[in-house]
Design a protein around this motif. Structure first.
Motif, PDB file in Angstrom:
ATOM      1  N   PHE A 190     -46.471  28.253  31.616  1.00  0.00           N
ATOM      2  CA  PHE A 190     -45.560  27.995  32.823  1.00  0.00           C
ATOM      3  C   PHE A 190     -44.072  27.383  32.188  1.00  0.00           C
ATOM      4  N   LEU A 191     -43.974  27.299  30.743  1.00  0.00           N
ATOM      5  CA  LEU A 191     -42.728  26.580  30.428  1.00  0.00           C
ATOM      6  C   LEU A 191     -41.632  27.858  30.309  1.00  0.00           C
ATOM      7  N   PRO A 192     -41.870  29.188  30.241  1.00  0.00           N
ATOM      8  CA  PRO A 192     -40.654  30.031  30.145  1.00  0.00           C
ATOM      9  C   PRO A 192     -39.925  29.890  31.428  1.00  0.00           C
ATOM     10  N   ASP A 193     -40.494  29.725  32.603  1.00  0.00           N
ATOM     11  CA  ASP A 193     -40.162  29.667  33.972  1.00  0.00           C
ATOM     12  C   ASP A 193     -39.263  28.115  34.009  1.00  0.00           C
ATOM     13  N   VAL A 194     -39.705  27.135  33.488  1.00  0.00           N
ATOM     14  CA  VAL A 194     -39.037  25.865  33.380  1.00  0.00           C
ATOM     15  C   VAL A 194     -38.006  26.006  32.598  1.00  0.00           C
ATOM     16  N   GLU A 195     -37.897  26.844  31.507  1.00  0.00           N
ATOM     17  CA  GLU A 195     -36.795  26.690  30.573  1.00  0.00           C
ATOM     18  C   GLU A 195     -35.534  27.325  31.431  1.00  0.00           C
ATOM     19  N   LYS A 196     -35.681  28.161  32.453  1.00  0.00           N
ATOM     20  CA  LYS A 196     -34.586  28.833  33.327  1.00  0.00           C
ATOM     21  C   LYS A 196     -33.817  27.733  34.165  1.00  0.00           C
ATOM     22  N   GLN A 197     -34.528  26.639  34.295  1.00  0.00           N
ATOM     23  CA  GLN A 197     -34.000  25.951  35.427  1.00  0.00           C
ATOM     24  C   GLN A 197     -32.826  25.233  35.122  1.00  0.00           C
ATOM     25  N   ALA A 198     -31.888  24.929  36.032  1.00  0.00           N
ATOM     26  CA  ALA A 198     -30.655  24.166  35.576  1.00  0.00           C
ATOM     27  C   ALA A 198     -30.765  22.656  35.093  1.00  0.00           C
ATOM     28  N   GLY A 199     -30.361  22.541  33.793  1.00  0.00           N
ATOM     29  CA  GLY A 199     -30.301  21.145  33.450  1.00  0.00           C
ATOM     30  C   GLY A 199     -31.548  20.971  32.418  1.00  0.00           C
ATOM     31  N   PHE A 200     -32.335  21.910  32.087  1.00  0.00           N
ATOM     32  CA  PHE A 200     -33.589  21.657  31.288  1.00  0.00           C
ATOM     33  C   PHE A 200     -32.778  21.448  29.860  1.00  0.00           C
ATOM     34  N   VAL A 201     -33.424  20.651  28.972  1.00  0.00           N
ATOM     35  CA  VAL A 201     -33.069  20.713  27.712  1.00  0.00           C
ATOM     36  C   VAL A 201     -34.126  20.792  26.656  1.00  0.00           C
ATOM     37  N   SER A 202     -35.584  20.271  27.100  1.00  0.00           N
ATOM     38  CA  SER A 202     -36.406  20.558  26.104  1.00  0.00           C
ATOM     39  C   SER A 202     -37.742  19.725  26.543  1.00  0.00           C
ATOM     40  N   ALA A 203     -39.115  20.661  26.041  1.00  0.00           N
ATOM     41  CA  ALA A 203     -40.088  20.027  26.228  1.00  0.00           C
ATOM     42  C   ALA A 203     -41.150  20.177  25.002  1.00  0.00           C
ATOM     43  N   SER A 204     -42.023  19.201  24.947  1.00  0.00           N
ATOM     44  CA  SER A 204     -42.594  18.873  23.601  1.00  0.00           C
ATOM     45  C   SER A 204     -44.270  18.645  24.082  1.00  0.00           C
ATOM     46  N   LEU A 205     -45.245  19.579  23.708  1.00  0.00           N
ATOM     47  CA  LEU A 205     -46.354  19.198  24.405  1.00  0.00           C
ATOM     48  C   LEU A 205     -47.169  18.571  23.066  1.00  0.00           C
ATOM     49  N   HIS A 206     -47.904  17.314  23.439  1.00  0.00           N
ATOM     50  CA  HIS A 206     -48.884  16.745  22.475  1.00  0.00           C
ATOM     51  C   HIS A 206     -50.238  16.754  22.990  1.00  0.00           C
ATOM     52  N   LYS A 207     -51.162  16.871  21.976  1.00  0.00           N
ATOM     53  CA  LYS A 207     -52.705  16.813  22.301  1.00  0.00           C
ATOM     54  C   LYS A 207     -53.143  15.696  21.657  1.00  0.00           C
ATOM     55  N   SER A 208     -54.003  14.925  22.311  1.00  0.00           N
ATOM     56  CA  SER A 208     -54.628  13.607  21.603  1.00  0.00           C
ATOM     57  C   SER A 208     -55.616  14.088  20.947  1.00  0.00           C
ATOM     58  N   MET A 209     -55.941  13.540  19.851  1.00  0.00           N
ATOM     59  CA  MET A 209     -56.973  13.932  18.924  1.00  0.00           C
ATOM     60  C   MET A 209     -58.315  13.567  19.268  1.00  0.00           C
ATOM     61  N   ASP A 210     -58.520  12.856  20.204  1.00  0.00           N
ATOM     62  CA  ASP A 210     -59.833  12.365  20.766  1.00  0.00           C
ATOM     63  C   ASP A 210     -60.191  13.506  22.243  1.00  0.00           C
ATOM     64  N   GLY A 211     -59.046  14.388  22.463  1.00  0.00           N
ATOM     65  CA  GLY A 211     -59.342  15.427  23.530  1.00  0.00           C
ATOM     66  C   GLY A 211     -59.093  14.833  24.804  1.00  0.00           C
ATOM     67  N   GLU A 212     -58.737  13.688  25.032  1.00  0.00           N
ATOM     68  CA  GLU A 212     -58.785  12.911  26.346  1.00  0.00           C
ATOM     69  C   GLU A 212     -57.293  13.076  27.002  1.00  0.00           C
ATOM     70  N   LYS A 213     -56.196  13.548  26.305  1.00  0.00           N
ATOM     71  CA  LYS A 213     -54.752  13.558  26.749  1.00  0.00           C
ATOM     72  C   LYS A 213     -54.142  14.644  26.486  1.00  0.00           C
ATOM     73  N   VAL A 214     -52.962  15.042  27.264  1.00  0.00           N
ATOM     74  CA  VAL A 214     -52.086  16.032  27.121  1.00  0.00           C
ATOM     75  C   VAL A 214     -50.693  15.361  27.452  1.00  0.00           C
ATOM     76  N   VAL A 215     -49.747  15.312  26.677  1.00  0.00           N
ATOM     77  CA  VAL A 215     -48.669  14.587  27.017  1.00  0.00           C
ATOM     78  C   VAL A 215     -47.439  15.519  26.748  1.00  0.00           C
ATOM     79  N   ASN A 216     -46.526  15.643  27.684  1.00  0.00           N
ATOM     80  CA  ASN A 216     -45.389  16.509  27.793  1.00  0.00           C
ATOM     81  C   ASN A 216     -44.091  15.380  27.857  1.00  0.00           C
ATOM     82  N   TYR A 217     -43.676  15.503  26.795  1.00  0.00           N
ATOM     83  CA  TYR A 217     -42.303  14.675  26.396  1.00  0.00           C
ATOM     84  C   TYR A 217     -40.981  15.925  26.732  1.00  0.00           C
TER      85      TYR A 217
END
Length: 210
Positions: free
Chosen positions: A34-61
């Motif tokens: 999905f991110l290539p479409d998000v990157e094209k949006q006005a005002g986008f700066v960055s996205a950083s995906l994190h996966k929790s080591m217990d498998g229970e979470k995904v975080v987009n900073y």
């Protein structure tokens, strides 16, 4: 490479997905597609995906130039296909944040693939947020005495209901010292009358933007 700078002018949406461990990688793959479409949006700066080591979470900073830009992205009907795929997962906890406190041993922190982090989410009533931030400021110096903790950045949500500590680590081998050693007792206790806390350990798996 995204940078976490208290003095920058960006806003920081942090999106936290709870997920079944067997679906964690599937969710990450969908977001990456999905991110290539998000990157094209006005005002986008960055996205950083994190996966929790217990498998229970995904975080987009994420970082955006302004709230208006971010709201424009959320309301863009041309991105519905990507949103539909994400709707197959649990509704995420999503808030817009600003940086309140930042302590670092490495200058301005940056986010890079493979980085090790702990993300601690504090949930509170809005009337408690200001006091919690004060206590976070008092205790961050103690936490930074841990030899493997490279940076600690506290974010406060604009709606008053959350703060998040984004901690970057050289190694997580000795993370338990923060949970056990008497010298860190205040770090483990200061929030208990004000907020609920949940934390997980993460690895950065994907970044785009700067």
């Amino acid at each position: 490479m995204p940078r976490i700078n208290k003095n920058n002018s960006v806003i920081t949406p942090i999106v936290i997905f709870s997920v079944e461990p067997e679906r964690q990688q599937n969710l990450i793959d969908i977001i990456i597609d999905f991110l290539p479409d998000v990157e094209k949006q006005a005002g986008f700066v960055s996205a950083s995906l994190h996966k929790s080591m217990d498998g229970e979470k995904v975080v987009n900073y994420a970082q955006w130039q302004s709230i208006k830009d971010y709201e424009g992205f959320l309301e863009n009907p041309n991105l519905q296909s990507g949103r539909t795929k994400l709707s197959e997962f649990n509704r995420p906890d999503s808030h817009i944040y600003e940086i309140a406190i930042s302590e670092s041993k490495v200058g301005i922190p940056s986010i890079s693939k493979g980085g090790l982090t702990h993300i601690a989410e504090f949930r509170m009533q809005p009337e408690n947020q200001a006091r919690l931030v004060e206590l976070e400021q008092e205790n961050v110096t103690i936490a930074m005495e841990h030899p493997d903790l490279l940076s600690a950045t506290f974010h406060r949500s604009l709606d008053g209901t959350r703060t998040i500590n984004y901690g970057q680590w050289r190694s997580l081998d000795n993370f338990d010292l923060l949970l056990k050693e008497p010298k860190y007792e205040s770090v483990r206790e200061y929030w208990k009358e004000l907020a609920e806390n949940e934390f997980h350990l993460y690895q950065v798996v994907h970044t785009v933007g700067n």
